[in-house]
Design an enzyme around this catalytic site. Structure first.
Site, PDB file in Angstrom:
ATOM      1  N   ARG A  65      -8.355  12.286   3.272  1.00  0.00           N
ATOM      2  CA  ARG A  65      -7.280  11.345   2.951  1.00  0.00           C
ATOM      3  C   ARG A  65      -7.550  10.669   1.609  1.00  0.00           C
ATOM      4  O   ARG A  65      -6.639  10.446   0.810  1.00  0.00           O
ATOM      5  CB  ARG A  65      -7.146  10.312   4.072  1.00  0.00           C
ATOM      6  CG  ARG A  65      -5.990   9.370   3.874  1.00  0.00           C
ATOM      7  CD  ARG A  65      -5.495   8.821   5.196  1.00  0.00           C
ATOM      8  NE  ARG A  65      -4.368   7.924   4.988  1.00  0.00           N
ATOM      9  CZ  ARG A  65      -4.470   6.599   5.025  1.00  0.00           C
ATOM     10  NH1 ARG A  65      -5.638   6.030   5.290  1.00  0.00           N
ATOM     11  NH2 ARG A  65      -3.416   5.852   4.809  1.00  0.00           N
ATOM     12  N   HIS A  69      -4.984  10.715  -1.570  1.00  0.00           N
ATOM     13  CA  HIS A  69      -4.502   9.484  -2.209  1.00  0.00           C
ATOM     14  C   HIS A  69      -4.944   9.415  -3.662  1.00  0.00           C
ATOM     15  O   HIS A  69      -4.220   8.908  -4.512  1.00  0.00           O
ATOM     16  CB  HIS A  69      -4.988   8.248  -1.444  1.00  0.00           C
ATOM     17  CG  HIS A  69      -4.214   7.983  -0.203  1.00  0.00           C
ATOM     18  ND1 HIS A  69      -3.973   6.717   0.283  1.00  0.00           N
ATOM     19  CD2 HIS A  69      -3.614   8.816   0.674  1.00  0.00           C
ATOM     20  CE1 HIS A  69      -3.252   6.800   1.396  1.00  0.00           C
ATOM     21  NE2 HIS A  69      -3.026   8.053   1.657  1.00  0.00           N
ATOM     22  N   ASN A  97      -2.962   1.962   1.000  1.00  0.00           N
ATOM     23  CA  ASN A  97      -4.419   2.118   0.960  1.00  0.00           C
ATOM     24  C   ASN A  97      -5.123   1.872   2.249  1.00  0.00           C
ATOM     25  O   ASN A  97      -6.067   2.568   2.599  1.00  0.00           O
ATOM     26  CB  ASN A  97      -4.978   1.035   0.081  1.00  0.00           C
ATOM     27  CG  ASN A  97      -4.882  -0.320   0.790  1.00  0.00           C
ATOM     28  OD1 ASN A  97      -5.066  -0.434   1.971  1.00  0.00           O
ATOM     29  ND2 ASN A  97      -4.580  -1.308   0.044  1.00  0.00           N
ATOM     30  N   HIS A 193      -3.696  16.839   8.932  1.00  0.00           N
ATOM     31  CA  HIS A 193      -3.561  15.958  10.096  1.00  0.00           C
ATOM     32  C   HIS A 193      -4.056  16.626  11.381  1.00  0.00           C
ATOM     33  O   HIS A 193      -3.832  16.110  12.464  1.00  0.00           O
ATOM     34  CB  HIS A 193      -2.108  15.468  10.221  1.00  0.00           C
ATOM     35  CG  HIS A 193      -1.709  14.498   9.142  1.00  0.00           C
ATOM     36  ND1 HIS A 193      -0.430  14.036   8.973  1.00  0.00           N
ATOM     37  CD2 HIS A 193      -2.440  13.893   8.162  1.00  0.00           C
ATOM     38  CE1 HIS A 193      -0.384  13.199   7.948  1.00  0.00           C
ATOM     39  NE2 HIS A 193      -1.593  13.099   7.433  1.00  0.00           N
TER      40      HIS A 193
HETATM   41  C1  HEM Z   1       4.029  13.367   3.377  1.00  0.00           C
HETATM   42  C2  HEM Z   1       2.741  13.310   3.253  1.00  0.00           C
HETATM   43  C3  HEM Z   1       1.822  12.446   4.063  1.00  0.00           C
HETATM   44  C4  HEM Z   1       2.074  11.289   4.736  1.00  0.00           C
HETATM   45  C5  HEM Z   1       3.369  10.536   4.849  1.00  0.00           C
HETATM   46  C6  HEM Z   1       0.826  10.888   5.350  1.00  0.00           C
HETATM   47  C7  HEM Z   1       0.660   9.739   6.094  1.00  0.00           C
HETATM   48  C8  HEM Z   1      -0.483   9.405   6.773  1.00  0.00           C
HETATM   49  C9  HEM Z   1      -0.635   8.227   7.583  1.00  0.00           C
HETATM   50  C10 HEM Z   1       0.409   7.153   7.785  1.00  0.00           C
HETATM   51  C11 HEM Z   1      -1.870   8.275   8.127  1.00  0.00           C
HETATM   52  C12 HEM Z   1      -2.498   7.256   9.074  1.00  0.00           C
HETATM   53  C13 HEM Z   1      -3.417   6.314   8.334  1.00  0.00           C
HETATM   54  C14 HEM Z   1      -4.038   5.302   9.258  1.00  0.00           C
HETATM   55  O1  HEM Z   1      -3.407   4.855  10.192  1.00  0.00           O
HETATM   56  O2  HEM Z   1      -5.201   4.926   9.012  1.00  0.00           O
HETATM   57  C15 HEM Z   1      -2.507   9.466   7.657  1.00  0.00           C
HETATM   58  C16 HEM Z   1      -3.776   9.859   7.983  1.00  0.00           C
HETATM   59  C17 HEM Z   1      -4.400  10.949   7.433  1.00  0.00           C
HETATM   60  N1  HEM Z   1      -3.915  11.754   6.429  1.00  0.00           N
HETATM   61 FE1  HEM Z   1      -2.007  11.841   5.808  1.00  0.00          FE
HETATM   62  N2  HEM Z   1      -0.135  11.801   5.058  1.00  0.00           N
HETATM   63  C18 HEM Z   1       0.423  12.759   4.269  1.00  0.00           C
HETATM   64  C19 HEM Z   1      -0.218  13.847   3.712  1.00  0.00           C
HETATM   65  C20 HEM Z   1      -1.562  14.078   3.810  1.00  0.00           C
HETATM   66  C21 HEM Z   1      -2.279  15.068   3.049  1.00  0.00           C
HETATM   67  C22 HEM Z   1      -1.653  15.980   1.988  1.00  0.00           C
HETATM   68  C23 HEM Z   1      -3.583  14.998   3.430  1.00  0.00           C
HETATM   69  C24 HEM Z   1      -4.765  15.776   2.932  1.00  0.00           C
HETATM   70  C25 HEM Z   1      -4.700  16.973   2.399  1.00  0.00           C
HETATM   71  C26 HEM Z   1      -3.670  13.985   4.464  1.00  0.00           C
HETATM   72  C27 HEM Z   1      -4.793  13.668   5.161  1.00  0.00           C
HETATM   73  C28 HEM Z   1      -4.852  12.697   6.144  1.00  0.00           C
HETATM   74  C29 HEM Z   1      -6.004  12.528   7.013  1.00  0.00           C
HETATM   75  C30 HEM Z   1      -7.229  13.425   7.084  1.00  0.00           C
HETATM   76  C31 HEM Z   1      -5.728  11.409   7.812  1.00  0.00           C
HETATM   77  C32 HEM Z   1      -6.647  10.768   8.847  1.00  0.00           C
HETATM   78  C33 HEM Z   1      -7.477   9.696   8.162  1.00  0.00           C
HETATM   79  C34 HEM Z   1      -8.571   9.075   9.018  1.00  0.00           C
HETATM   80  O3  HEM Z   1      -8.752   9.462  10.176  1.00  0.00           O
HETATM   81  O4  HEM Z   1      -9.249   8.189   8.509  1.00  0.00           O
HETATM   82  N3  HEM Z   1      -2.428  13.432   4.655  1.00  0.00           N
HETATM   83  N4  HEM Z   1      -1.639  10.145   6.825  1.00  0.00           N
HETATM   84  C1  LIG Z   2      -8.527  -2.752   3.379  1.00  0.00           C
HETATM   85  C2  LIG Z   2      -7.702  -3.226   2.231  1.00  0.00           C
HETATM   86  O1  LIG Z   2      -8.171  -3.305   1.132  1.00  0.00           O
HETATM   87  N1  LIG Z   2      -6.460  -3.558   2.536  1.00  0.00           N
HETATM   88  C3  LIG Z   2      -5.521  -4.052   1.545  1.00  0.00           C
HETATM   89  C4  LIG Z   2      -4.396  -3.079   1.313  1.00  0.00           C
HETATM   90  O2  LIG Z   2      -3.397  -3.610   0.499  1.00  0.00           O
HETATM   91  C5  LIG Z   2      -2.782  -4.767   1.003  1.00  0.00           C
HETATM   92  C6  LIG Z   2      -1.610  -5.128   0.122  1.00  0.00           C
HETATM   93  O3  LIG Z   2      -1.984  -5.296  -1.211  1.00  0.00           O
HETATM   94  C7  LIG Z   2      -3.843  -5.867   1.105  1.00  0.00           C
HETATM   95  O4  LIG Z   2      -3.281  -7.055   1.635  1.00  0.00           O
HETATM   96  C8  LIG Z   2      -4.968  -5.381   2.023  1.00  0.00           C
HETATM   97  O5  LIG Z   2      -6.007  -6.329   2.046  1.00  0.00           O
END
Ligand code: HEM
Ligand SMILES: CC(=O)N[C@H]1CO[C@H](CO)[C@@H](O)[C@@H]1O
Ligand SMILES: *[C@@H]1O[C@H](CO)[C@@H](O)[C@H](O)[C@H]1NC(C)=O
Length: 321
Positions: A65, A69, A97, A193
């Site tokens: 992730r 980003h 973030n 994912h």
């Molecule tokens: C339309 C594109 C994408 C959207 C809207 C999206 C959105 C998200 C969101 C909302 C989360 C949850 C974050 C959280 O709750 O901490 C997530 C997790 C994650 N995303 Fe995506 N993502 C996208 C594309 C990608 C891509 C391209 C990759 C890598 C190649 C990726 C890798 C991951 C991984 C590995 C997680 C899990 C992170 C963790 O467990 O710490 N995502 N994503």
């Molecule tokens: C963990 C972290 O740094 N979170 C920040 C993500 O961005 C928001 C909006 O700027 C901050 O309020 C959080 O502290």
């Protein structure tokens, strides 16, 4: 008139030369870029990632992730690692973030690399290499990742413009195509994912009040919606659940099978299986793990090529030199 046309022709030819010959030569990434300047670079990265993975498998999802980003804002230039200062709010402190993590692991790798080869290996390459190793450790294909990235000098939270989890496939496709990635790349990359988690704030509406309807999202399996309602309604602070509810730590194509069973967690994930733009690609990937593994490796190399135009080799990944 003829001479005039020739003149313009020369200018255009000159501009084409600058664009197509000069720029790629100075910036082209190469496999084993550090083979002479820091021969052990890739081994050092791999060993530290291995150690961390042995202690906590979730590091793989975190790195993936982080890489995504990073590459989507100003190219893969480690701009996501820069810390906020009193006069600059950095990318990592933008809304999207929040839950990017494992910055300390990157610091640890950087410290080891600075000891072995001072100011040689970029932080951007550390992210790309560590991500490659983490995917392989989780069961994905180990791919050769070109290196030679530079670290950017700018990191602004106001520039973070990532696709969101409630995007439609068409909207997400636009966000990817803005970075030179096509629809197929996007469907394959979202296969990331297959590991990792999402927190309730990113999907809660789907299990309670989807788009103001007062009902759950009809594209989510009712039993999953019920489980997640309980989870998100508990008194924990913003709990999380696995994006792939079946093989949550294995880097495989099961994510695609899950979304085909209406068991996607994020709306965008579920949409991939439902939307006619992507559903047939999803079906193909769901049926063939080898296809997914190879396609994912290729798409990661492509995403890793989104380049910054200029930069430096940072000494400390958290600030420019
Ligand atoms: C339309 C594109 C994408 C959207 C809207 C999206 C959105 C998200 C969101 C909302 C989360 C949850 C974050 C959280 O709750 O901490 C997530 C997790 C994650 N995303 Fe995506 N993502 C996208 C594309 C990608 C891509 C391209 C990759 C890598 C190649 C990726 C890798 C991951 C991984 C590995 C997680 C899990 C992170 C963790 O467990 O710490 N995502 N994503
Ligand atoms: C963990 C972290 O740094 N979170 C920040 C993500 O961005 C928001 C909006 O700027 C901050 O309020 C959080 O502290
Ligand atoms: C979980 O994944 C395995 C393959 O890895 C599959 O055989 C099984 O049917 C899946 N189970 C569910 C409940 O989706």
């Amino acid at each position: 008139m003829e001479g005039f046309g020739k003149y313009y022709f020369k200018i255009i030819l000159f501009m084409l030369l600058i664009l197509h010959v000069y720029v790629p030569q100075t910036l082209a990434l190469q496999i084993n870029f550090y083979s002479k300047t820091c021969p052990n670079a890739e081994t050092i990265v791999r060993q530290i990632v291995q150690q961390r993975f042995a202690a906590d498998k979730s590091v793989a999802a975190a790195l993936l992730r982080m890489h995504f980003h990073d590459c989507f804002v100003r190219g893969c230039d480690a701009s996501i690692l820069i810390d906020t200062t009193s006069n600059n709010q950095a990318e990592k402190d933008a809304g999207a973030n929040g839950t990017v993590r494992e910055y300390e692991l990157i610091d640890q790798i950087k410290t080891a690399l600075e000891r072995a080869c001072p100011q040689t290996v970029s932080c951007a390459d550390i992210i790309a290499l560590a991500t490659r190793d983490a995917v392989a450790l989780s069961g994905g294909t180990r791919y050769n990742i070109p290196t030679g990235r530079v670290d950017g000098l700018i990191s602004r939270s106001s520039e973070v413009n990532l696709p969101g989890p409630t995007f439609t496939v068409a909207q997400a496709r636009q966000a990817f195509s803005n970075r030179g990635l096509n629809l197929n790349d996007m469907v394959v990359l979202l296969g990331a994912h297959t590991i990792g988690v999402a927190h309730c704030n990113f999907f809660q509406d789907r299990v309670t009040n989807f788009q103001g309807t007062g009902s759950p999202d009809p594209t989510m399996s009712p039993s999953l919606a019920s489980t997640l309602r309980t989870l998100c309604g508990s008194n924990q602070n913003n709990p999380s659940t696995f994006l792939d509810q079946n093989t949550s730590f294995v880097f495989d194509n099961e994510f695609y099978n899950q979304i085909r069973k209406n068991r996607g967690i994020l709306q965008i994930d579920q949409e991939l299986a439902v939307d006619s733009l992507s559903s047939s690609t999803v079906a193909n990937l769901a049926a063939n793990n080898n296809l997914f593994r190879q396609s994912f490796a290729n798409a990661m190399i492509k995403m890793g090529n989104i380049q910054a135009t200029s930069g430096e080799i940072r000494i400390n990944c958290r600030r420019k030199n």
